[in-house]
Write an enzyme that holds these catalytic residues in place. Structure first.
Site, short mmCIF file in Angstrom:
data_model
loop_
_atom_site.label_atom_id
_atom_site.label_comp_id
_atom_site.label_asym_id
_atom_site.label_seq_id
_atom_site.Cartn_x
_atom_site.Cartn_y
_atom_site.Cartn_z
N GLY A 25 24.76 35.49 38.11
CA GLY A 25 24.79 33.80 38.18
C GLY A 25 24.71 33.17 36.89
O GLY A 25 24.70 31.82 36.80
N SER A 26 25.05 33.67 35.99
CA SER A 26 25.26 32.91 34.50
C SER A 26 26.33 31.70 34.58
O SER A 26 25.99 30.64 33.95
CB SER A 26 25.17 33.61 33.20
N ARG A 78 37.11 43.32 56.94
CA ARG A 78 37.28 42.46 55.77
C ARG A 78 37.66 41.24 56.24
O ARG A 78 37.38 40.14 55.49
CB ARG A 78 38.34 42.94 54.80
N MET A 103 32.00 39.95 43.51
CA MET A 103 32.49 41.33 43.35
C MET A 103 33.39 41.93 44.66
O MET A 103 33.12 43.11 44.77
CB MET A 103 31.32 42.28 43.03
N ARG A 104 33.85 41.05 45.34
CA ARG A 104 34.66 41.30 46.61
C ARG A 104 36.18 40.76 46.37
O ARG A 104 36.32 39.68 45.65
CB ARG A 104 34.26 40.75 47.97
N HIS A 122 37.31 35.55 34.38
CA HIS A 122 37.30 37.11 34.24
C HIS A 122 37.37 36.98 32.83
O HIS A 122 37.70 36.50 31.86
CB HIS A 122 38.63 37.52 34.63
N ASP A 158 43.22 39.66 40.01
CA ASP A 158 43.04 39.32 38.47
C ASP A 158 44.50 38.60 37.86
O ASP A 158 44.72 38.58 36.64
CB ASP A 158 42.30 39.95 37.47
#
Ligand code: GRF
Length: 216
Positions: A25-26, A78, A103-104, A122, A158
């Site tokens: 969470g940065s 999903r 991360m999903r 990203h 991405d």
């Protein structure tokens, strides 16, 4: 049928954003700080994590932000997971969704609920090095310049229209850790800036490019 987000969702005149995390969470912290400094006129309505132990949840709570844990493993599909996230965001009047180390993969129910209104950060100069371990990929490929990219999320991993990028040199002797740290500095700088640009409006997508309406 989930109704798409309304462009008018605001709180006290500030557009509401939702942040999706899975870990540290940065980047979330960078957004909290940019809002506190008055550099980003927005309100984080909710932070959603798919992991209950994500350290980013502690950052959200320290910032007085509502947190929701939706563990993907507890959903039957999903799509069901995506629908639950979309509903949680829409219920809170979120207008723009910001993935920050989430991360999903984002599937159709969430994409349809927030058309052109999901951003991701990203740690590479996309389209180079998509997917996981972007800094390791950059080092192993031997590039001399890498960086960070904020892009709109589409069904392509991405691969959506690029809003903002920053270049970072790869230095002799860099390790994954040193490179990651240098890239993160730029991530924390450009993510609030990209969100500001998107919330401000006056842009469109033309032939997959993110362009200002004046320039299109
Ligand atoms: C960042 O490098 C981001 O670009 C990538 O995942 C990492 C998340 O870091 N998508 P943090 O959780 O924001 O610290």
């Amino acid at each position: 049928m989930i109704q798409p987000a309304m462009a008018s969702s605001t709180a006290g005149g500030r557009p509401q954003i939702g942040v999706l995390i899975s870990g540290r969470g940065s980047n979330l912290q960078a957004l909290i700080d940019a809002i506190a400094r008055g550099e980003l006129r927005a309100r984080i309505a909710v932070v959603i994590s798919n992991r209950s132990g994500a350290p980013g949840l502690v950052r959200a709570e320290a910032g007085g932000i509502e947190t929701v844990v939706l563990d993907h493993r507890t959903f039957s599909s999903r799509d069901a997971f995506d629908r639950a996230i979309a509903m949680a965001l829409l219920d809170r009047g979120v207008r723009l969704v910001c993935l920050a180390g989430f991360m999903r993969l984002v599937g159709t129910p969430l994409l349809d609920a927030f058309p052109n209104a999901i951003l991701n950060i990203h740690p590479s100069l996309l389209p180079a090095f998509p997917g996981v371990d972007a800094q390791r990929q950059a080092l192993e490929h031997g590039v001399q310049v890498t960086g960070a990219t904020v892009h709109l999320v589409t069904s392509e991993l991405d691969g959506g229209p690029i809003v903002l990028q920053a270049a970072v040199p790869v230095l002799p002797g860099d390790t994954v850790d040193t490179l990651e740290a240098r890239v993160l500095v730029e991530e924390h700088r450009i993510y609030p800036e990209a969100i500001r640009i998107v919330l401000e409006g006056g842009w469109t997508i033309a032939a997959r490019r993110f362009v200002s309406v004046a320039a299109s």
